[in-house]
Design a protein around this motif. Structure first.
Motif, PDB file in Angstrom:
ATOM      1  N   VAL A  45       0.834  -1.210   0.000  1.00  0.00           N
ATOM      2  CA  VAL A  45       0.000   0.000   0.000  1.00  0.00           C
ATOM      3  C   VAL A  45       0.867   1.258   0.000  1.00  0.00           C
ATOM      4  N   TRP A  46       2.065   1.175   0.561  1.00  0.00           N
ATOM      5  CA  TRP A  46       2.961   2.326   0.547  1.00  0.00           C
ATOM      6  C   TRP A  46       3.495   2.631  -0.849  1.00  0.00           C
ATOM      7  N   GLY A  47       3.336   1.728  -1.779  1.00  0.00           N
ATOM      8  CA  GLY A  47       3.820   1.974  -3.139  1.00  0.00           C
ATOM      9  C   GLY A  47       3.041   3.088  -3.815  1.00  0.00           C
ATOM     10  N   PRO A  48       3.622   3.708  -4.839  1.00  0.00           N
ATOM     11  CA  PRO A  48       2.932   4.794  -5.547  1.00  0.00           C
ATOM     12  C   PRO A  48       1.716   4.277  -6.303  1.00  0.00           C
ATOM     13  N   SER A  49       0.735   5.153  -6.461  1.00  0.00           N
ATOM     14  CA  SER A  49      -0.488   4.823  -7.189  1.00  0.00           C
ATOM     15  C   SER A  49      -0.849   5.998  -8.076  1.00  0.00           C
ATOM     16  N   GLY A  50      -1.090   5.731  -9.351  1.00  0.00           N
ATOM     17  CA  GLY A  50      -1.373   6.786 -10.306  1.00  0.00           C
ATOM     18  C   GLY A  50      -2.506   7.691  -9.861  1.00  0.00           C
ATOM     19  N   GLY A  51      -2.261   9.000  -9.855  1.00  0.00           N
ATOM     20  CA  GLY A  51      -3.277   9.952  -9.421  1.00  0.00           C
ATOM     21  C   GLY A  51      -3.626   9.801  -7.953  1.00  0.00           C
ATOM     22  N   ASN A  52      -2.838   9.008  -7.231  1.00  0.00           N
ATOM     23  CA  ASN A  52      -3.108   8.679  -5.822  1.00  0.00           C
ATOM     24  C   ASN A  52      -4.533   8.154  -5.640  1.00  0.00           C
ATOM     25  N   MET A  53      -5.024   7.437  -6.660  1.00  0.00           N
ATOM     26  CA  MET A  53      -6.395   6.924  -6.589  1.00  0.00           C
ATOM     27  C   MET A  53      -6.529   5.753  -5.614  1.00  0.00           C
ATOM     28  N   GLN A  54      -5.450   4.963  -5.472  1.00  0.00           N
ATOM     29  CA  GLN A  54      -5.420   3.860  -4.502  1.00  0.00           C
ATOM     30  C   GLN A  54      -6.615   2.917  -4.668  1.00  0.00           C
TER      31      GLN A  54
ATOM     32  N   TYR B 217      -6.787  -4.525  -9.366  1.00  0.00           N
ATOM     33  CA  TYR B 217      -6.913  -3.082  -9.595  1.00  0.00           C
ATOM     34  C   TYR B 217      -7.934  -2.848 -10.703  1.00  0.00           C
ATOM     35  N   ARG B 218      -8.616  -1.733 -10.613  1.00  0.00           N
ATOM     36  CA  ARG B 218      -9.537  -1.341 -11.678  1.00  0.00           C
ATOM     37  C   ARG B 218      -9.656   0.162 -11.703  1.00  0.00           C
ATOM     38  N   PHE B 219      -9.302   0.766 -12.843  1.00  0.00           N
ATOM     39  CA  PHE B 219      -9.471   2.204 -13.001  1.00  0.00           C
ATOM     40  C   PHE B 219     -10.959   2.565 -13.021  1.00  0.00           C
ATOM     41  N   PRO B 220     -11.323   3.727 -12.507  1.00  0.00           N
ATOM     42  CA  PRO B 220     -12.706   4.193 -12.675  1.00  0.00           C
ATOM     43  C   PRO B 220     -12.936   4.607 -14.120  1.00  0.00           C
TER      44      PRO B 220
ATOM     45  N   PHE C 125      -2.163   1.062 -23.520  1.00  0.00           N
ATOM     46  CA  PHE C 125      -1.900   2.166 -22.595  1.00  0.00           C
ATOM     47  C   PHE C 125      -2.662   1.972 -21.289  1.00  0.00           C
ATOM     48  N   SER C 126      -3.928   1.558 -21.401  1.00  0.00           N
ATOM     49  CA  SER C 126      -4.735   1.358 -20.199  1.00  0.00           C
ATOM     50  C   SER C 126      -4.154   0.243 -19.331  1.00  0.00           C
ATOM     51  N   ALA C 127      -3.703  -0.838 -19.983  1.00  0.00           N
ATOM     52  CA  ALA C 127      -3.103  -1.948 -19.224  1.00  0.00           C
ATOM     53  C   ALA C 127      -1.823  -1.496 -18.528  1.00  0.00           C
ATOM     54  N   LEU C 128      -1.005  -0.702 -19.232  1.00  0.00           N
ATOM     55  CA  LEU C 128       0.229  -0.192 -18.627  1.00  0.00           C
ATOM     56  C   LEU C 128      -0.082   0.761 -17.479  1.00  0.00           C
ATOM     57  N   ALA C 129      -1.108   1.579 -17.658  1.00  0.00           N
ATOM     58  CA  ALA C 129      -1.466   2.544 -16.612  1.00  0.00           C
ATOM     59  C   ALA C 129      -1.911   1.817 -15.348  1.00  0.00           C
ATOM     60  N   GLU C 130      -2.742   0.789 -15.507  1.00  0.00           N
ATOM     61  CA  GLU C 130      -3.171   0.020 -14.336  1.00  0.00           C
ATOM     62  C   GLU C 130      -1.982  -0.702 -13.705  1.00  0.00           C
ATOM     63  N   GLY C 131      -1.153  -1.312 -14.554  1.00  0.00           N
ATOM     64  CA  GLY C 131       0.014  -2.019 -14.031  1.00  0.00           C
ATOM     65  C   GLY C 131       0.953  -1.114 -13.256  1.00  0.00           C
ATOM     66  N   SER C 132       1.095   0.122 -13.723  1.00  0.00           N
ATOM     67  CA  SER C 132       1.988   1.057 -13.034  1.00  0.00           C
ATOM     68  C   SER C 132       1.460   1.438 -11.660  1.00  0.00           C
ATOM     69  N   CYS C 133       0.157   1.216 -11.427  1.00  0.00           N
ATOM     70  CA  CYS C 133      -0.434   1.491 -10.109  1.00  0.00           C
ATOM     71  C   CYS C 133      -0.336   0.283  -9.180  1.00  0.00           C
ATOM     72  N   VAL C 134      -0.003  -0.883  -9.730  1.00  0.00           N
ATOM     73  CA  VAL C 134       0.014  -2.119  -8.959  1.00  0.00           C
ATOM     74  C   VAL C 134       1.425  -2.627  -8.702  1.00  0.00           C
ATOM     75  N   TYR C 135       2.242  -2.685  -9.743  1.00  0.00           N
ATOM     76  CA  TYR C 135       3.521  -3.387  -9.625  1.00  0.00           C
ATOM     77  C   TYR C 135       4.544  -2.721  -8.706  1.00  0.00           C
ATOM     78  N   PRO C 136       4.567  -1.393  -8.569  1.00  0.00           N
ATOM     79  CA  PRO C 136       5.453  -0.837  -7.540  1.00  0.00           C
ATOM     80  C   PRO C 136       5.116  -1.370  -6.147  1.00  0.00           C
TER      81      PRO C 136
END
Length: 245
Positions: free
Chosen positions: A51-60, A129-132, A163-174
Motif C-alpha cells: 500500500v505504501w507503493g505509488p499509485s497513479g493519481g493517488n487513486m489507490q 486493480y480497476r481504473f474508474p 496504454f490502459s493496461a500499462l497505466a493500471e500495471g503502473s499502479c500495482v507493480y510498484p
C-alpha cells in the motif's frame, strides 16, 4: 568509487549504504516453501508495504485477496497446475537466449516443485486493480488532440488498450515490488507469477473476485526451504544507454 558489489552498510561517498541494497540483491524468487503457516500480522505487514507503493493519481483503487485457508488453496491447486503446465509447454519450454541450461533446469525444477506442492502453500496474495471510468469532456478531448498532434492522437487511438493496461500495471507493480522486498526483509520466501491469467475467469470465480476487477499477479508466500543468496543479473554496464540508445 562505488561499485554494485559494495557490501551493505559500507561507506559510499562518505555515507553508509542502506541495508535495502542488500535486501534487493538477495531477493531471489523462492518457490520451495515450508508448509508452516505465516502469521496474519506478517501478511498484514506485506500488504502495508504494498500500500505504501505509488499509485497513479493517488487513486489507490487496489485490492488484495489474501488466501490462507487450506481448503481454498486445495481448490486452487488444480487451476495452478493447469496454468503452470500451459506455461512449461509453451513460453517456458526452452531456456531464454543466453541463459545457462543447467540454471534454467534448476528453475524449472523449482517451478515443478511449487506446482506439485501448491496445496501446501501457506499464503497466496492476489493484487487487483480497476481504473474508474474516465470523465473526459469534449473540450478536454480537443485540447488533448491539440497537445499531441494528429499523428500521435491517431496512434494513441490504436494503442489505447495497451496504454490502459500499462497505466493500471503502473499502479500495482510498484506495490508488488514493495511486498516482495518486505517479504525478503522478514525472512519470507515469495515470487511473482502471472500464469493465473491463462485461467483468470476461473480464478476469479473460485475467489469471488468481481468480474470488473483485473488481477495482476499470484504471489505464493511462505517460509523458505532453501537459503537466500545473491541474484544473478546482467551487469549495469551492459544495460545502460546514456543520453540516447
Amino acid at each position: 568509487m562505488h561499485t554494485p558489489d559494495t557490501p551493505a552498510g559500507s561507506a559510499v561517498g562518505g555515507a553508509a549504504e542502506p541495508g535495502l541494497f542488500s535486501t534487493m540483491s538477495t531477493a531471489r524468487a523462492m518457490r520451495r516453501l515450508l508448509p508452516d503457516p505465516v502469521p496474519d500480522e506478517l501478511l498484514d505487514r506485506l500488504i502495508q508495504a504494498a500500500v505504501w507503493g505509488p499509485s497513479g493519481g493517488n487513486m489507490q483503487r487496489y485490492e488484495y485477496v489474501v488466501v490462507t485457508d487450506r481448503a481454498v488453496m486445495a481448490e486452487l491447486a488444480p487451476l495452478w497446475k493447469r496454468c503452470v503446465d500451459a506455461y512449461l509447454a509453451t513460453t517456458g519450454k526452452y531456456a531464454p537466449a543466453g541463459m545457462d541450461e543447467a540454471a534454467y533446469g534448476r528453475m524449472v525444477a523449482a517451478i515443478e516443485y511449487q506446482r506439485d506442492h501448491f496445496a501446501e502453500t501457506p499464503a497466496l496474495i492476489i493484487p487487483c486493480y480497476r481504473f474508474p471510468e474516465p470523465r473526459i469532456e469534449e473540450e478536454g478531448l480537443r485540447r488533448y488532440a491539440e497537445a499531441l498532434g494528429p499523428d500521435a492522437t491517431a496512434r494513441m487511438g490504436r494503442i489505447q488498450e495497451r496504454f490502459s493496461a500499462l497505466a493500471e500495471g503502473s499502479c500495482v507493480y510498484p506495490g508488488v515490488q514493495n511486498l516482495l522486498l518486505a517479504a525478503r526483509g522478514l525472512g519470507l520466501a515469495a515470487n511473482i507469477t502471472l500464469w493465473h491469467v491463462f485461467l483468470e475467469e476461473e480464478w476469479k470465480a473460485a475467489l469471488g473476485i468481481p468480474e470488473e476487477m483485473n488481477t495482476f499477479a499470484a504471489i505464493p508466500v511462505g517460509w523458505p526451504r532453501g537459503r537466500f543468496g545473491p541474484v544473478s543479473r546482467r551487469p549495469v554496464a551492459e544495460v545502460v544507454h546514456r543520453d540516447r540508445w
